[in-house]
Design an enzyme around this catalytic site. Structure first.
Site, PDB file in Angstrom:
ATOM      1  N   LYS A  83      24.874  51.389  71.577  1.00 12.11           N
ATOM      2  CA  LYS A  83      23.974  51.008  73.015  1.00 12.11           C
ATOM      3  C   LYS A  83      22.757  51.574  72.996  1.00 12.11           C
ATOM      4  CE  LYS A  83      25.217  50.600  77.797  1.00 12.11           C
ATOM      5  NZ  LYS A  83      26.226  51.041  78.964  1.00 12.11           N
ATOM      6  N   SER A 158      27.694  47.036  81.873  1.00 17.26           N
ATOM      7  CA  SER A 158      26.316  47.145  81.572  1.00 17.26           C
ATOM      8  C   SER A 158      26.445  47.167  79.861  1.00 17.26           C
ATOM      9  CB  SER A 158      25.694  48.432  81.806  1.00 17.26           C
ATOM     10  OG  SER A 158      26.189  49.502  81.185  1.00 17.26           O
ATOM     11  N   SER A 182      31.491  49.952  82.715  1.00 17.48           N
ATOM     12  CA  SER A 182      30.508  49.188  81.758  1.00 17.48           C
ATOM     13  C   SER A 182      31.093  49.226  80.382  1.00 17.48           C
ATOM     14  CB  SER A 182      29.123  50.178  81.717  1.00 17.48           C
ATOM     15  OG  SER A 182      28.420  49.807  82.830  1.00 17.48           O
TER      16      SER A 182
END
EC number: 6.3.5.7
Lengths: 492, 476
Positions: A83, A158, A182
């Site tokens: 990420k 997210s 997330s």
């Protein structure tokens, strides 16, 4: 079909075995994924940065070291993604924000360092909601991510870029972060497995902070076994993170095959109440029955304060983020406005231009909640309720071994559907947030598809540091079912 | 009409750790800008603070010395504000639960009385960096070497009633910090800084509105700045105005305070517990472990010196102002066996020469053993006290040991009575008028003869022998 065409169908173990038995090289595995990224990423927008050159250079080096017998571990030769909020040395690390669009990190996050040392090959950095604030990956300054199962839908957030990456097999594993859901919510929307370990299990050093008391990194991959292999590499104490916990790290793969007979599964009645989509509920019920059929004992439990979790979260997380994001001031790194006329102008315009709307909204909420005269009513009260939520779970774990329920109230929603309704967006994390507030480990694994053809994920919550047991349970389910191996036809 | 001044001090003492409070960077002073600022000090994205345990130990140390409570659990909080030399946009400090609370210190007033000053709290925090406004053509340079340096902020009660008390308190605390090895107290380098809260009131009335004066980094400035501030406030009130609560900066060049910001402009620091740091847990065993390493504290040492060495309170308090001076004194006293003589020398010649040379005792060129050798020569009448001062000066200049200098310069006292008699005979013969006057009752002239005789013997005549013989001869 040549070897290279099927590498992306392999598990982490399959790739490891392939490069160690000489079936294919690390370079071939790396190129196979890089080619897929080149082919499919324009449609999905799951990566912000693809590190093709450094990945190939790493592949050459790791091939050599494997050949010499210097690298043998389970991650040696395995490609992966991160990420884009994990600092990676020499690689652009943006947090999907204009604020950091040109930020080349001078250092590696703890987990990036661990994966590098274990011989993994970094393919690139995944798209995400800006600074991890969002549940749809629509707040990214680098454009939204599309869900591989239906490209008109969001992938969740997210860690939406990571979830789409795994769903479309653009990497065999990625690391996400989970603050209020997330990892678990996008994993559920994209039919993959993801685990948010106990708070403190993995060092946060080098993870760009959103809400420090909640942020936790975790693996996202097709299967529980892949997650277990990854967790073996990244879990453990790090002296650079005071909140990382000094407890021995078990071998998370050792007990994957244990029986689940007699397992006591608690179903929180609050998670099956109004708000849960009927179709999602039906898929969950079916999976619960499968566990029951294999000898698990199902019990109802109650988490009476869980309805307070979302409001508590939207005080605590913004409060922490309002302070965590203060360092982005245009002085030392990140975006700086043109021709500031004085210091205040430098601060105001750099931050105004650098941050997107959702980030600004949360900074404002958090600043308000911490202000003199409001602190007791908001932040302090929220922390008190947080303790009650934690106590609810502690009480529930007296009667059951794990808790199961939906990861999300619905399947993936349409792009743009909730963009202008922050409250509706915040309610996406209704079932994941209580777990985060309690600091407990939570995971999602695929359990089938709703009638709309979109995936549904089961949320599994364990007691503190019970990740091995959780991975065992999900792995067992994945022995009876093949939901987790399914890939959208166009990305097969 | 009469006014009473009320003063409370906030003192920032830099702690004597090798590395910063939350990072491994060095805290050494004077390095090139930003060479002692690592990723954590720069506030890079993703970095985290890790508490330096030594800083905690030093805070406990000071807490014990001021008889304070050491919190079993204290919390680091974030103080949020934007400033270029504050790299994270917040300072890590302690707010609601400081590590040290409810202490006190006794100061000596000018009239000899003792006054107890309450110490509300002492908390750990990190220092900011430095903004450099010169050399950058209208821009500002940032040096983060100092960012993250550990500080102990020591907050007194508003117990002081004039500038002199404030200075006495600050001096005593400064000495204590150095005594304990908690900090080096170097005021030029900013290792010991003071902010003063000053207000005035009618005696017995409620506290007046206070102004906080920042940047008081010398004992001289603090006294001046407080006195100025008191005058300013009295002038305002007596001319019908009202003192406003504000922060004022002392400018030592202009010798004045000027307003920095009023209460209305004050930041809302939005304090909250820092989620990156665990609470600091201190067990009774931790506290005892620190207590076991505490040196004898200044007040206890002073009492012991008065009893053990039969010194006056005045001598004992001078000798215990710093641990190094006290140690030096004890070595000399034990070496020569005469504590009063040792005290006179250490408080006299030694401290005077140190002051003249702007030197600390740590750097003294005359070791305690060397001084003992000299004092022994006074005790065995080899030299007089006066000659010994010259010998001491020569020792200071590196001319050798006491004996070598006495030898080389021929300073050995004359104790041979016949030699002294000869000198006296000559003086009596040369000054018949004075002799007659003396003998007719003008006793004061005795000093004149002593002076003449000393001069003739180049100061080497043993003063006691000289006195005896002179008295005999003049009266005989």
């Amino acid at each position: 079909m040549s070897q290279a065409d099927s590498i992306h169908t392999l598990s982490l173990k399959g790739i490891h075995d392939g490069v160690h038995t000489g079936k294919f090289s690390v370079m071939e595995a790396t190129d196979a994924y890089l080619d897929r990224i080149e082919r499919f990423n324009p449609e999905l927008n799951a990566y912000i940065t693809v590190t093709r050159e450094s990945a190939q250079a790493q592949a050459v080096d790791i091939d050599n070291r494997i050949r010499k017998g210097e690298l043998t571990g389970a991650m040696a030769g395995v490609p992966y993604a991160l990420k884009d909020l994990f600092c990676s040395e020499g690689v652009r690390t943006t947090c999907a924000s204009n604020m950091l669009s040109n930020f080349i990190s001078p250092y590696d996050a703890h987990v990036a360092e661990k994966l590098k040392a274990a011989g993994g090959v970094l393919l690139g950095k995944n798209n995400m909601d800006e600074f991890a604030m969002g549940s749809s990956n629509e707040t990214s300054a680098f454009g939204n991510v599309r869900n591989p199962w239906d490209t008109t839908k969001v992938p969740g957030g997210s860690s939406g870029g990571g979830a789409a990456t795994i769903a479309a097999r653009l990497a065999p594993m990625t690391l996400g972060t989970d603050t209020g859901g997330s990892i678990r919510q996008p994993a559920s929307f994209c039919n993959i497995t993801g685990i948010k370990p106990t708070y403190g299990r993995i060092s946060r050093y080098g993870m760009i902070a959103f809400a420090s008391s909640l942020d936790q990194c975790g693996p996202m991959a097709p299967s529980a076994e892949d997650c277990a292999i990854t967790l073996n590499v990244i879990a453990g104490l790090d002296s650079r993170d005071s909140t990382s916990v000094d407890l021995p790290v078990p071998d998370y793969t050792a007990n994957l095959n244990d029986s689940i007979e007699g397992l006591r599964i608690g179903l929180p009645k609050e998670f099956f109440a109004e708000g849960l989509d009927v179709q999602v509920g039906a898929v969950i019920d079916r999976a619960i029955k499968q566990f029951q059929a294999k000898g698990a004992i199902i019990k109802e439990v109650t988490l009476p304060n869980s309805h307070l979790a979302v409001p508590v979260y939207y005080v605590v997380a913004p409060a922490e983020c309002s302070s965590n994001l203060s360092r982005f001031d245009g002085v030392r790194f990140g975006h700086r406005c043109e021709n500031p006329k004085d210091l205040l102008d430098l601060y105001e315009r750099s931050r105004w231009e650098g941050f997107g709307d959702e980030v600004k909204r949360r900074i404002m909420i958090g600043t308000y909640a911490l202000s003199a005269g409001y602190y007791d009513a908001y932040y302090l009260k929220a922390q008190q309720v947080r303790r009650l939520i934690k106590q609810d779970f502690e009480a529930a774990f007296k009667d059951v071994d794990v808790i199961m329920g939906p990861s999300c109230p619905t399947t993936a929603f349409g792009i743009g559907a909730k963009k202008d309704d922050p409250i509706a967006m915040y309610l996406e994390d209704l079932y994941t947030i209580p777990v985060s507030l309690a600091g407990l480990p939570g995971m999602t694994f695929p359990i089938g598809f709703a009638t709309d053809g979109l995936p549904v994920g089961m949320q599994l919550v364990g007691n503190y540091f019970e990740e091995a047991r959780m991975l065992n349970i999900a792995h067992q389910y994945q022995q009876w079912t093949d939901w987790h191996t399914q890939v959208p036809a166009q990305f097969a | 009409m009469e006014w009473e001044t009320v003063i409370g001090l906030e003192i920032h003492a830099q702690l004597a750790t090798n590395s910063k409070i939350f990072s491994g960077s060095s805290t050494a002073y004077g390095a090139e800008p930003n060479t002692q600022a690592n990723l954590v000090d720069l506030g890079m994205p993703g970095v985290l603070p890790v508490l330096n345990k030594k800083a905690v130990e030093l805070a406990i140390r000071l807490g014990l010395a001021i008889d304070a409570d050491i919190a079993p659990r204290s919390i680091f909080a974030r103080k949020n504000y934007f400033y270029p030399d504050s790299p994270k946009g917040y300072q890590i400090s302690q707010y609601e639960l400081p590590i040290v609370a409810n202490g006190h210190m006794d100061i000596q007033l000018e009239n000899g009385d003792t006054k107890r000053i309450g110490i509300t709290r002492a908390h750990l925090e990190e220092d900011a960096g430095k903004s450099l406004h010169e050399d950058f053509q209208g821009q500002t340079g940032i040096d983060l070497n100092r960012a993250g340096t550990p500080l102990l902020e020591i907050v007194s009660e508003p117990d002081m009633r004039n500038a002199k008390e404030a200075v006495a308190y600050m001096k005593k605390l400064h000495a204590l910090v150095r005594y304990l090895g908690v900090g080096d107290g170097n005021m030029q380098e900013g290792s010991f800084r003071c902010d003063a809260n000053v207000s005035v009131r009618r005696p017995g009335a409620e506290f007046g509105t206070r102004a906080e004066i920042k940047n008081l980094n010398s004992f001289k400035f603090i006294e001046r700045a407080i006195n100025h501030e008191v005058e300013r406030q009295i002038d305002i009130i007596e001319s019908g105005g009202k003192v406003v609560q504000e922060t004022r900066l002392y400018d030592p060049d202009k010798d004045e305070t000027r307003s920095m910001r009023s209460k209305e402009d004050a930041n809302d620091y939005r304090y909250f517990p820092d989620p990156d740091l665990l609470p600091v847990e201190i067990t009774p065993a931790d506290i005892e472990a620190v207590r076991a390493t505490l040196p004898e504290l200044p007040d206890a040492k002073k009492q012991r010196f008065m009893v053990e060495y039969a010194l006056s309170a005045y001598d004992a308090s001078l000798l215990t102002l710093s641990r190094e001076v006290a140690d030096y004194f004890e070595a000399v006293a034990q070496g020569c066996g005469d504590a009063k003589l040792a005290a006179n020398w250490v408080n006299g010649e030694v401290s005077k020469t140190l002051a003249d040379n702007e030197m600390e005792i740590a750097a003294i060129p005359v070791s305690s053993a060397a001084l003992v050798e000299l004092l022994k020569r006074i005790q065995d009448n080899t030299v007089s006290n006066k000659i010994a001062r010259d010998v001491f000066a020569a020792m200071w200049n590196g001319e050798g040991s006491a004996d070598a200098i006495i030898d080389k310069k021929g300073l050995k006292q004359i104790t041979d009575t016949s030699a002294i008699e000869a000198v006296i005979d000559e003086i009596i013969a040369k000054n018949p008028g004075q002799v007659a006057e003396y003998r007719s009752g003008k006793d004061k002239l005795f000093g004149f003869f002593v002076g003449q005789a000393m001069k003739a013997s180049k100061g080497k005549a043993n003063p006691n022998t000289l006195n005896d013989i002179l008295k005999q001869k003049l009266e005989g």
